[in-house]
Design a protein around this motif. Structure first.
Motif, PDB file in Angstrom:
ATOM      1  N   SER A   1      60.526  51.582  17.144  1.00  0.00           N
ATOM      2  CA  SER A   1      60.338  51.297  15.641  1.00  0.00           C
ATOM      3  C   SER A   1      61.694  51.224  14.825  1.00  0.00           C
ATOM      4  CB  SER A   1      59.512  52.543  14.986  1.00  0.00           C
ATOM      5  OG  SER A   1      60.310  53.817  15.242  1.00  0.00           O
TER       6      SER A   1
ATOM      7  N   HIS B   1      60.008  52.085  24.166  1.00  0.00           N
ATOM      8  CA  HIS B   1      58.450  51.805  23.456  1.00  0.00           C
ATOM      9  C   HIS B   1      57.677  52.035  25.041  1.00  0.00           C
ATOM     10  CE1 HIS B   1      58.901  47.476  25.594  1.00  0.00           C
ATOM     11  NE2 HIS B   1      60.052  47.833  24.985  1.00  0.00           N
TER      12      HIS B   1
ATOM     13  N   ASP C   1      51.836  54.899  20.193  1.00  0.00           N
ATOM     14  CA  ASP C   1      51.805  55.818  19.150  1.00  0.00           C
ATOM     15  C   ASP C   1      50.820  56.968  19.750  1.00  0.00           C
ATOM     16  OD1 ASP C   1      51.551  57.330  16.986  1.00  0.00           O
ATOM     17  OD2 ASP C   1      51.804  55.817  15.617  1.00  0.00           O
TER      18      ASP C   1
ATOM     19  N   SER D   1      53.865  46.829  25.316  1.00  0.00           N
ATOM     20  CA  SER D   1      54.231  45.580  24.542  1.00  0.00           C
ATOM     21  C   SER D   1      53.248  44.995  24.332  1.00  0.00           C
ATOM     22  CB  SER D   1      55.503  45.068  25.243  1.00  0.00           C
ATOM     23  OG  SER D   1      55.982  44.066  24.541  1.00  0.00           O
ATOM     24  N   PRO D   2      53.023  44.111  23.122  1.00  0.00           N
ATOM     25  CA  PRO D   2      54.073  44.077  21.817  1.00  0.00           C
ATOM     26  C   PRO D   2      53.619  45.328  21.292  1.00  0.00           C
ATOM     27  CG  PRO D   2      51.946  42.966  21.766  1.00  0.00           C
ATOM     28  CD  PRO D   2      51.670  43.336  23.009  1.00  0.00           C
ATOM     29  N   GLY D   3      55.039  45.599  20.452  1.00  0.00           N
ATOM     30  CA  GLY D   3      54.772  46.825  19.597  1.00  0.00           C
ATOM     31  C   GLY D   3      55.292  48.051  20.205  1.00  0.00           C
TER      32      GLY D   3
ATOM     33  N   SER E   1      48.810  50.076  20.582  1.00  0.00           N
ATOM     34  CA  SER E   1      49.934  49.207  20.649  1.00  0.00           C
ATOM     35  C   SER E   1      49.912  48.175  19.506  1.00  0.00           C
ATOM     36  CB  SER E   1      50.010  48.440  22.159  1.00  0.00           C
ATOM     37  OG  SER E   1      48.621  47.506  21.998  1.00  0.00           O
ATOM     38  N   GLY E   2      50.792  47.237  19.661  1.00  0.00           N
ATOM     39  CA  GLY E   2      50.843  46.053  18.556  1.00  0.00           C
ATOM     40  C   GLY E   2      49.633  45.159  18.518  1.00  0.00           C
ATOM     41  N   ASP E   3      48.993  45.002  19.516  1.00  0.00           N
ATOM     42  CA  ASP E   3      47.935  44.021  19.645  1.00  0.00           C
ATOM     43  C   ASP E   3      46.500  44.625  19.789  1.00  0.00           C
ATOM     44  OD1 ASP E   3      48.282  44.655  22.250  1.00  0.00           O
ATOM     45  OD2 ASP E   3      48.362  42.823  22.973  1.00  0.00           O
TER      46      ASP E   3
ATOM     47  N   THR F   1      46.240  50.470  11.285  1.00  0.00           N
ATOM     48  CA  THR F   1      46.777  50.252  10.086  1.00  0.00           C
ATOM     49  C   THR F   1      46.395  50.608   9.010  1.00  0.00           C
ATOM     50  OG1 THR F   1      48.107  48.166  11.018  1.00  0.00           O
ATOM     51  CG2 THR F   1      48.348  48.498   8.725  1.00  0.00           C
TER      52      THR F   1
ATOM     53  N   SER G   1      58.363  56.412  20.694  1.00  0.00           N
ATOM     54  CA  SER G   1      58.225  55.068  19.904  1.00  0.00           C
ATOM     55  C   SER G   1      59.505  54.852  19.143  1.00  0.00           C
ATOM     56  CB  SER G   1      57.236  55.513  18.795  1.00  0.00           C
ATOM     57  OG  SER G   1      57.452  56.635  18.226  1.00  0.00           O
TER      58      SER G   1
ATOM     59  N   PRO H   1      47.714  45.753  14.154  1.00  0.00           N
ATOM     60  CA  PRO H   1      48.406  47.016  14.931  1.00  0.00           C
ATOM     61  C   PRO H   1      47.832  48.442  14.657  1.00  0.00           C
ATOM     62  CG  PRO H   1      50.275  45.792  14.019  1.00  0.00           C
ATOM     63  CD  PRO H   1      48.915  45.512  13.251  1.00  0.00           C
TER      64      PRO H   1
END
Length: 306
Positions: A200, A207, A235, A230-232, A249-251, A290, A197, A271
């Motif tokens: 970040s 990523h 983790d 992706s996105p993000g 992921s970010g989405d 989050t 990750s 996220p």
């Protein structure tokens, strides 16, 4: 790759439709965290534990009862898992260690240093069927006071370790990560997936998830990039019984085949940091997104035991 979408899912391959149910709902069971992480299911107790890192607490959800604080002033714990005896294994940013909660509630320190130097801030852990504990050690917990205590990094890098809890022997199994993060074994334990990750800390940093072959004596080989997320960034991640990789992921949650093909996404409002399978049939997906914990009923099963 043809995509089709709904309010909750994004389908890229027909295989994804076998794993999720169109009529399922994304239920929110808690929405009062500052940064939710490390969900772990206790099948024998019928409850979920997870970390709320900046608020320095472990939370517990009991179906039909609700959510409560399981442990306050927890040491800024991040990732959690269980060993084969059902004991809680936790990665403490604040104490810079991997620890075990015994069945009577006592805390046993399993690892807090390597070659005479403090660990950075253990992040996530998994336990192999032979009892060995594998964990990642990026520096997130010592970079500021937000999710730990700001401190000097003593290790020369951010490593992935394997610990034999019986002998106490700790060894580095991978040393070339930027920020090693979540990790998960394939169902047959021949592959170890590890997220990086580093993104970040900058858009030109990793990523992705890498895949390592698990060899005799718990050594690793390979390490090819399994998937760019992706996105993000990736983790936490988990596998189902068919070998699909479910990653944050970010989405939302992204789902890959064992060959690294992205077959679908589960959209979340914010996220995702981590996830785990649980419930009596291990087909409920608990998602730490989050500030919230969500549940989604799937049509597959996670491999976690107990």
């Amino acid at each position: 790759m043809m995509a089709s979408s709904s309010a909750l899912y994004e389908h890229f391959e027909a295989e994804f439709r076998r794993l999720v149910r169109g009529s399922a709902q994304l239920d929110t069971i808690h929405a009062d965290c500052r940064w939710a992480e490390g969900p772990v299911w206790f099948a024998d107790g019928n409850y979920l534990l997870w970390s709320d890192i900046p608020n320095d607490r472990l939370m517990r959800y009991i179906p039909g009862v609700g959510t409560s604080v399981f442990r306050a002033q927890a040491g800024y714990i991040n990732g959690n898992t269980r060993d084969r005896e059902g004991r809680l294994i936790s990665c403490s940013h604040g104490h810079r260690r991997v620890e075990r909660t015994e069945l009577d509630g006592r805390i046993t320190v399993l690892a807090d240093s390597y070659q005479g130097k403090k660990l950075n801030s253990p992040n996530d852990a998994v336990v192999k069927s032979d009892g060995s504990i594998w964990f990642t050690d990026p520096a997130y917990g010592i970079e500021s006071d937000y999710e730990g205590y700001k401190a000097k990094q003593e290790q020369d890098g951010c490593y992935v370790y394997c610990l034999d809890p019986a002998s106490g022997k700790l060894k580095v199994v991978v040393s070339d990560f930027d920020r090693p993060n979540g990790l998960a074994f394939s169902p047959d334990e021949t592959i170890l997936y590890i997220a990086d990750s580093g993104f970040s800390h900058g858009p030109d940093r990793p990523h992705h998830i890498r895949a390592f072959r698990v060899n005799k004596n718990n050594n690793l080989s390979g390490g090819e990039v399994f998937a760019e997320v992706s996105p993000g960034l990736p983790d936490g991640l988990r596998c189902d019984v068919e070998g699909h990789v479910w990653t944050s992921s970010g989405d939302g949650v992204q789902v890959y085949t064992a060959s690294g093909v992205l077959i679908g996404k589960i959209r979340t409002p914010k996220p995702v940091a981590n996830l785990t399978f649980g419930g009596p049939k291990r087909h409920q997906l608990f998602i730490a997104a989050t500030d919230s914990i969500h549940i989604l009923y799937t049509t597959t099963n996670g491999v976690q035991r107990p």
